[in-house]
Design a protein around this motif. Sequence first.
Motif, mmCIF file in Angstrom:
data_model
loop_
_atom_site.group_PDB
_atom_site.id
_atom_site.type_symbol
_atom_site.label_atom_id
_atom_site.label_comp_id
_atom_site.label_asym_id
_atom_site.label_seq_id
_atom_site.Cartn_x
_atom_site.Cartn_y
_atom_site.Cartn_z
ATOM 1 N N HIS A 249 15.186 26.365 -2.182
ATOM 2 C CA HIS A 249 13.773 26.423 -2.571
ATOM 3 C C HIS A 249 12.840 26.035 -1.438
ATOM 4 O O HIS A 249 11.679 26.457 -1.417
ATOM 5 N N HIS A 250 13.330 25.256 -0.470
ATOM 6 C CA HIS A 250 12.501 24.942 0.688
ATOM 7 C C HIS A 250 12.232 26.212 1.499
ATOM 8 O O HIS A 250 11.112 26.440 1.976
ATOM 9 N N GLY A 251 13.260 27.032 1.658
ATOM 10 C CA GLY A 251 13.084 28.297 2.356
ATOM 11 C C GLY A 251 12.146 29.225 1.611
ATOM 12 O O GLY A 251 11.328 29.924 2.225
ATOM 13 N N PHE A 252 12.259 29.253 0.285
ATOM 14 C CA PHE A 252 11.351 30.082 -0.505
ATOM 15 C C PHE A 252 9.905 29.643 -0.301
ATOM 16 O O PHE A 252 9.002 30.468 -0.154
ATOM 17 N N ALA A 253 9.681 28.331 -0.270
ATOM 18 C CA ALA A 253 8.330 27.815 -0.041
ATOM 19 C C ALA A 253 7.804 28.253 1.324
ATOM 20 O O ALA A 253 6.643 28.657 1.467
ATOM 21 N N SER A 254 8.662 28.189 2.344
ATOM 22 C CA SER A 254 8.252 28.647 3.672
ATOM 23 C C SER A 254 7.927 30.133 3.666
ATOM 24 O O SER A 254 6.994 30.590 4.341
ATOM 25 N N ALA A 255 8.710 30.908 2.913
ATOM 26 C CA ALA A 255 8.474 32.350 2.833
ATOM 27 C C ALA A 255 7.112 32.648 2.222
ATOM 28 O O ALA A 255 6.366 33.498 2.717
ATOM 29 N N VAL A 256 6.764 31.945 1.155
ATOM 30 C CA VAL A 256 5.471 32.163 0.501
ATOM 31 C C VAL A 256 4.332 31.733 1.422
ATOM 32 O O VAL A 256 3.326 32.443 1.565
ATOM 33 N N ARG A 257 4.493 30.595 2.079
ATOM 34 C CA ARG A 257 3.430 30.113 2.966
ATOM 35 C C ARG A 257 3.276 31.005 4.194
ATOM 36 O O ARG A 257 2.163 31.218 4.682
#
Length: 347
Positions: A249-257
């Motif tokens: 989920h940390h990677g997903f957050a980076s992807a969205v940002r």
Amino acid sequence: MSNGSQRINTAVVVHGKGDLRVEQLPLPLPRANEAVVTVAYGGICGSDLHYWKNGAVGESILRQPMVLGHEIVGTVTTAAADGSGPVAGATVAVHPATIGTAPGRYPSARPNLAPGTTYLGSAAHLPHAQGGFARYTALPTRMLRPLPRKLSLRDAALAEPAAVALHGVRRAGDVAGKCALVIGAGPIGALSVAALRRAGAAEITAVDIQELPLRIAREVGADRTVHATDTETIDAIEADVVIESSGNHHGFASAVRGAARGGTVVLVGLLPTGPQPALVSLATTKELDLRGSFRFVDEISEVLEALADDTLIIGPVATHEFAVENALEAFRTAADASVSGKVLLRF
């Protein structure tokens, strides 16, 4: 398979969480539509590591001993009795899926989504689908993809994961001339970088927490790399296309940002089962297109041609080879992203 030493069928079998064994199996007895393949190389996938470390991959729980492995290439030793498929002596890559026939709707052009589909080395069903990490294995000829004449088995060893990466890039649409961001530069992320480069992306940035994956990403086509903790730089990228391959989920957050407003985020990395924290509100206000990507259709055939004509550069992704007898050491190495990219078993 004429002498006794060659007839030993060495295989890598997982028996449970933390229980990986190198065993001798009986030689395969092929059905009429199956060819016997002498396996040359097998790539250790994240799913193989999960079965070894956790006894499960998501909701696919190990319930009986299983031969691991679905990333395999080799040589046809005995052609299929029904005359289908490649002749003896042909070198082949393997498409590890068996398309399911269970009831359920899915787009006809996307058989990777068919309910009930099985994959080599998967515990999703009982009995488990035994994998290809064995010196000799019998496979349906529909799985076999002959290698182009100039392509060696070693160079084709990453064809299956490269097909996964190519499918993910295809899910993003036309990426030519666009700014691309890859979150997670492990083997699939690095292969996604290579696929983006081949597809004409104008600028590619790769993000990871380890230096080795970032170095590999640069070697296969990333224009720049960013450490995952540098959130300020990631936020400023404004990528048209983001490939999320970290699987957390940390990677997903980076992807969205890191995505531009109106951009596309392709979820190639498989997050753990169950609810996950996610920046859904930001994805909404940016009007991002979130697209799943699951395995591949038949991109493996295109990958083989691209490897043969040198339009897909992926050599640096494979960092280690181990003889199958040293499988446990190979798995330990593959589990440490700080020291390895793709690890190959040599049969």
